[in-house]
Design an enzyme around this catalytic site. Structure first.
Site, short mmCIF file in Angstrom:
data_model
loop_
_atom_site.label_atom_id
_atom_site.label_comp_id
_atom_site.label_asym_id
_atom_site.label_seq_id
_atom_site.Cartn_x
_atom_site.Cartn_y
_atom_site.Cartn_z
N ARG A 184 -2.98 -4.31 -4.84
CA ARG A 184 -2.69 -3.82 -6.19
C ARG A 184 -2.41 -2.32 -6.27
O ARG A 184 -1.46 -1.90 -6.91
CB ARG A 184 -3.87 -4.10 -7.14
CG ARG A 184 -3.79 -5.39 -7.88
CD ARG A 184 -5.19 -5.85 -8.19
NE ARG A 184 -5.86 -6.09 -6.93
CZ ARG A 184 -5.83 -7.27 -6.30
NH1 ARG A 184 -5.22 -8.28 -6.82
NH2 ARG A 184 -6.41 -7.42 -5.12
N THR A 185 -3.24 -1.52 -5.63
CA THR A 185 -3.09 -0.08 -5.83
C THR A 185 -1.73 0.39 -5.30
O THR A 185 -0.98 1.07 -6.00
CB THR A 185 -4.24 0.68 -5.16
OG1 THR A 185 -5.47 0.16 -5.66
CG2 THR A 185 -4.18 2.17 -5.46
N LYS A 232 -0.84 8.03 16.87
CA LYS A 232 -0.63 8.91 18.04
C LYS A 232 -1.57 10.11 17.99
O LYS A 232 -1.48 11.00 18.83
CB LYS A 232 0.81 9.43 18.04
CG LYS A 232 1.87 8.36 18.09
CD LYS A 232 3.24 9.03 18.10
CE LYS A 232 4.35 8.02 17.92
NZ LYS A 232 5.63 8.70 17.67
N ARG A 263 -4.49 6.51 0.51
CA ARG A 263 -5.77 5.79 0.67
C ARG A 263 -6.21 5.95 2.11
O ARG A 263 -5.40 5.80 3.04
CB ARG A 263 -5.60 4.31 0.33
CG ARG A 263 -6.83 3.50 0.72
CD ARG A 263 -6.78 2.09 0.20
NE ARG A 263 -6.99 2.04 -1.24
CZ ARG A 263 -7.11 0.91 -1.94
NH1 ARG A 263 -7.05 -0.25 -1.34
NH2 ARG A 263 -7.32 0.95 -3.25
C1 NCD Z 1 -10.90 -1.74 -4.91
C2 NCD Z 1 -10.95 -0.68 -3.81
O1 NCD Z 1 -10.02 -0.61 -3.00
O2 NCD Z 1 -11.91 0.07 -3.84
N1 NCD Z 1 -9.67 -2.40 -4.99
C3 NCD Z 1 -8.69 -1.89 -5.79
O3 NCD Z 1 -8.15 -0.84 -5.53
N2 NCD Z 1 -8.37 -2.56 -6.90
C4 NCD Z 1 -12.06 -2.67 -4.90
C5 NCD Z 1 -12.35 -3.45 -3.63
O4 NCD Z 1 -11.65 -3.34 -2.63
O5 NCD Z 1 -13.33 -4.19 -3.66
#
Ligand code: NCD
Length: 304
Positions: free
Chosen positions: A53-54, A82, A103
């Site tokens: 989703r993100t 690397k 992320r």
């Molecule tokens: C969450 C995360 O990545 O922290 N997911 C998200 O971004 N919607 C929650 C999870 O992974 O449990």
């Protein structure tokens, strides 16, 4: 404070006023087409950890307002494999893109990225630490349901130790004077530093172990997944992985107007038989990620 050029690393970097500005901008995004707003601008999505989703909602958000997207969805296909540092990767992004969404499994990685260059960095989750954009879409969802964010009663359920969405949301909720109930096994309680911050902010909260008997006056029940990948010992995960599994037999314990939220992905903590009830708003919640992320991208690039 202006958003142009700003990093969004922790929800704690945003004032209540900042949060309300972002939610108001998201509302505008949803009400009207902004097809060319980000024309000529590029978003880089750097994902060193799994995401559905993100990442995809950021990419969809950017495409839908006329911008372009590049990036990677696994560290192993980037030069991180690397041995390249975050610092050097960000230096390059300044030439390739106008904004970065990142992320990473390590707490503090997004902050390090922000210190490495001048391009705006948006944290899409750093380890068990923070996930500010999830919080903004959670708040947007709550605002749509209740019409106000003040004095909400929120129950947080599950992995409160490793769940970054809970860490971010609890802080933001305290700005709006929420009354919070933390429901978790003893071993997955909220981190003590987080609780002391809430305490010094004058927030009202309690810690309990059971869902039953603790939901009758809640506005929202915020369910979470037990974060398997963060457990140093798999045996410990096995002990708590089924700690909370709710299904339609739990309805008798709920306030009849209560809504169930979940950042998703779910594993087994919400049974499918709740999906079609008026309690469930988790898919709608995920869809709210689009206007929120459009608002953020436009604000930090100075497009709006
Ligand atoms: C969450 C995360 O990545 O922290 N997911 C998200 O971004 N919607 C929650 C999870 O992974 O449990």
């Amino acid at each position: 404070m202006s958003f142009n050029g700003r990093d969004i690393i922790s929800i704690k970097d945003l004032s209540k006023e900042d949060i309300l500005t972002i939610l108001k901008t998201a509302r505008k995004m949803e009400k009207q087409d902004h097809l060319n707003l980000m024309k000529g601008r590029i978003l880089a999505t750097l994902f060193y950890e799994p995401s559905t989703r993100t990442r995809l909602s950021f990419e969809s958000a950017m495409h839908r307002i006329g911008g372009a997207v590049l990036g990677f969805s696994q560290a192993k296909v980037s030069s991180a494999a690397k041995g390249e540092t975050i610092h050097d990767t960000i230096k390059m992004m300044e030439a390739y893109a106008d904004v970065v969404v990142m992320r990473h499994p390590v707490e503090g990685a997004a902050r390090r990225a922000a210190e490495s260059g001048s391009i705006p960095i948006i944290n899409a989750g750093d380890g068990a630490n923070q996930h500010p954009t999830q919080t903004l879409l959670d708040l947007y969802t709550m605002l749509k349901v209740k019409g106000s964010l003040e004095n909400l009663k929120i129950g947080f359920v599950g992995d409160l130790k490793y769940g970054r969405t809970v860490h971010s949301l609890a802080h933001a909720a305290s700005l709006f004077k929420a009354q919070m109930t933390f429901i978790s096994p003893e071993t997955l309680r909220m981190p003590t530093h987080q609780l002391s911050e809430l305490k010094s902010a004058g927030s009202s909260y309690k810690e309990v172990s059971r869902i039953e008997g603790n939901c009758k006056d809640l506005d929202f029940l915020y369910m979470t997944r037990v974060q398997r990948e963060r457990f140093p010992d798999p045996v410990e995960y096995e002990k708590v992985k089924d700690a909370y599994v709710i299904d339609s037999s739990y309805i008798e314990h709920f306030n009849k107007d209560m809504k169930i939220m979940h950042p998703l992905p779910r594993v087994n903590e919400i049974a499918k038989d709740l999906d079609d009830t008026h309690y469930a708003i988790y898919f709608e919640q995920a869809r709210n990620g689009i206007p929120i992320r459009q608002a953020l991208l436009a604000l930090v690039t100075g497009a709006i």
